[in-house]
Motif scaffolding. Structure first.
Motif, PDB file in Angstrom:
ATOM      1  N   PHE A  93     -11.124  42.162 -58.163  1.00  0.00           N
ATOM      2  CA  PHE A  93     -11.084  42.478 -56.708  1.00  0.00           C
ATOM      3  C   PHE A  93     -11.172  41.535 -55.936  1.00  0.00           C
ATOM      4  N   HIS A  94     -10.497  41.934 -54.709  1.00  0.00           N
ATOM      5  CA  HIS A  94     -10.372  40.752 -53.696  1.00  0.00           C
ATOM      6  C   HIS A  94     -11.257  40.871 -52.671  1.00  0.00           C
ATOM      7  N   ARG A  95     -11.955  42.030 -52.337  1.00  0.00           N
ATOM      8  CA  ARG A  95     -12.847  42.297 -51.234  1.00  0.00           C
ATOM      9  C   ARG A  95     -13.915  42.970 -51.616  1.00  0.00           C
ATOM     10  N   LEU A  96     -15.167  42.795 -51.360  1.00  0.00           N
ATOM     11  CA  LEU A  96     -16.338  43.633 -51.581  1.00  0.00           C
ATOM     12  C   LEU A  96     -16.888  43.756 -50.131  1.00  0.00           C
ATOM     13  N   GLU A  97     -17.049  45.057 -49.641  1.00  0.00           N
ATOM     14  CA  GLU A  97     -17.859  45.496 -48.396  1.00  0.00           C
ATOM     15  C   GLU A  97     -19.117  45.998 -48.623  1.00  0.00           C
ATOM     16  N   LEU A  98     -20.244  46.028 -47.846  1.00  0.00           N
ATOM     17  CA  LEU A  98     -21.435  46.388 -47.871  1.00  0.00           C
ATOM     18  C   LEU A  98     -21.795  46.903 -46.538  1.00  0.00           C
ATOM     19  N   THR A  99     -22.400  47.947 -46.390  1.00  0.00           N
ATOM     20  CA  THR A  99     -22.597  48.677 -44.914  1.00  0.00           C
ATOM     21  C   THR A  99     -24.116  49.011 -45.450  1.00  0.00           C
ATOM     22  N   VAL A 115     -31.176  41.801 -48.524  1.00  0.00           N
ATOM     23  CA  VAL A 115     -30.294  41.697 -49.815  1.00  0.00           C
ATOM     24  C   VAL A 115     -28.789  41.368 -49.613  1.00  0.00           C
ATOM     25  N   ALA A 116     -28.125  41.931 -48.688  1.00  0.00           N
ATOM     26  CA  ALA A 116     -26.871  41.368 -48.384  1.00  0.00           C
ATOM     27  C   ALA A 116     -26.706  40.118 -48.053  1.00  0.00           C
ATOM     28  N   THR A 117     -27.547  39.384 -47.193  1.00  0.00           N
ATOM     29  CA  THR A 117     -27.627  37.941 -46.881  1.00  0.00           C
ATOM     30  C   THR A 117     -27.831  37.227 -48.033  1.00  0.00           C
ATOM     31  N   LEU A 128     -22.177  38.565 -42.792  1.00  0.00           N
ATOM     32  CA  LEU A 128     -22.306  39.779 -41.753  1.00  0.00           C
ATOM     33  C   LEU A 128     -21.067  39.576 -40.957  1.00  0.00           C
ATOM     34  N   GLU A 129     -20.293  40.509 -40.841  1.00  0.00           N
ATOM     35  CA  GLU A 129     -18.996  40.441 -40.188  1.00  0.00           C
ATOM     36  C   GLU A 129     -19.029  41.144 -38.854  1.00  0.00           C
ATOM     37  N   GLY A 130     -19.986  42.211 -38.684  1.00  0.00           N
ATOM     38  CA  GLY A 130     -20.237  42.692 -37.399  1.00  0.00           C
ATOM     39  C   GLY A 130     -21.130  44.082 -37.482  1.00  0.00           C
ATOM     40  N   THR A 131     -21.156  44.692 -36.529  1.00  0.00           N
ATOM     41  CA  THR A 131     -21.720  45.958 -36.295  1.00  0.00           C
ATOM     42  C   THR A 131     -20.934  47.071 -36.081  1.00  0.00           C
ATOM     43  N   HIS A 154     -24.418  47.683 -39.779  1.00  0.00           N
ATOM     44  CA  HIS A 154     -23.854  46.363 -40.196  1.00  0.00           C
ATOM     45  C   HIS A 154     -22.811  46.425 -41.252  1.00  0.00           C
ATOM     46  N   LEU A 155     -21.646  45.781 -40.973  1.00  0.00           N
ATOM     47  CA  LEU A 155     -20.779  45.355 -42.104  1.00  0.00           C
ATOM     48  C   LEU A 155     -20.598  44.082 -42.651  1.00  0.00           C
ATOM     49  N   HIS A 156     -20.866  43.825 -43.895  1.00  0.00           N
ATOM     50  CA  HIS A 156     -21.260  42.659 -44.466  1.00  0.00           C
ATOM     51  C   HIS A 156     -19.766  42.656 -45.580  1.00  0.00           C
ATOM     52  N   ALA A 157     -19.635  41.435 -46.007  1.00  0.00           N
ATOM     53  CA  ALA A 157     -18.352  41.368 -46.973  1.00  0.00           C
ATOM     54  C   ALA A 157     -18.459  40.024 -47.780  1.00  0.00           C
ATOM     55  N   ARG A 158     -18.040  40.179 -49.060  1.00  0.00           N
ATOM     56  CA  ARG A 158     -17.549  38.945 -49.855  1.00  0.00           C
ATOM     57  C   ARG A 158     -16.070  39.041 -50.123  1.00  0.00           C
TER      58      ARG A 158
END
Length: 193
Positions: free
Chosen positions: A142-148, A159-161, A167-170, A185-189
């Motif tokens: 996978f290229h990108r994992l998002e977590l909201t 947990v996300a942090t 954290l990419e934004g709200t 919150h939108l987080h990603a790796r």
């Protein structure tokens, strides 16, 4: 009309192999759900904190068993991938971690998790999320994992942090919970982080 780019992951990437068991390396296993998990799943979904941050309820063991059937089928359909998080020594159900909204062509999916009430405070969600991210990004491609998560859900934000999801934004008023709309919150790796 042909595409100018190749898919990140081809159809069948998940379905052509059995869903793996993923060890965390520190006492937990991410394993496929089994029918015999239904009583424990039902019991966990009676918890008020689970109700606070989730939009589904399990009113019976049979209903919980139906979810498990859906989760097992979803692997072969490559829609979602759900794992039970279990104690490696006792197989006690400690939580759930999964990939939702799988888009193989784009190599993008969303990580989700919860922890059983009796397992909270032991780092279960973070340990499981770390192992799942490693498998999804490094082993599967996978290229990108998002977590909201709801902004008000500070435990989920920790947990996300802790697991390297920046954290990419709200996203304003983007999540409907039982008490109304929440900012999320939108987080990603991404691969290589």
């Amino acid at each position: 009309m042909p595409f100018l780019i190749k898919p990140v992951l081809s159809p069948g990437t998940l379905a052509r192999v059995p869903q793996p068991v993923i060890p965390t390396g520190d006492g937990l296993l991410l394993r496929p759900w089994r029918a015999e998990d239904a009583p424990a799943l039902h019991e966990i979904f009676q918890d008020p904190l689970i109700h606070r941050w989730h939009t589904r309820a399990a009113h019976s063991e049979e209903e919980a068993g139906g979810w498990i059937d859906e989760w097992v089928a979803a692997w072969t359909e490559e829609r979602t991938a759900q794992w039970a998080v279990a104690d490696a020594a006792t197989d006690r159900l400690m939580g759930r971690v999964g990939l939702n909204g799988i888009a193989l062509d784009d190599g993008v999916t969303e990580v989700a998790y919860w922890t059983a009430p009796a397992a909270r405070g032991q780092g279960v969600a973070a340990r499981a999320t770390t192992a799942l991210a490693r498998w999804a990004l490094d082993e599967t491609g996978f290229h990108r994992l998002e977590l909201t998560h709801a902004v008000a859900n500070t435990a989920s934000c920790r947990v996300a942090t802790k697991t390297g999801f920046a954290l990419e934004g709200t996203k304003r008023s983007a999540g409907l919970h039982t008490d109304g709309w929440h900012d999320m919150h939108l987080h990603a790796r991404v691969r290589g982080d």
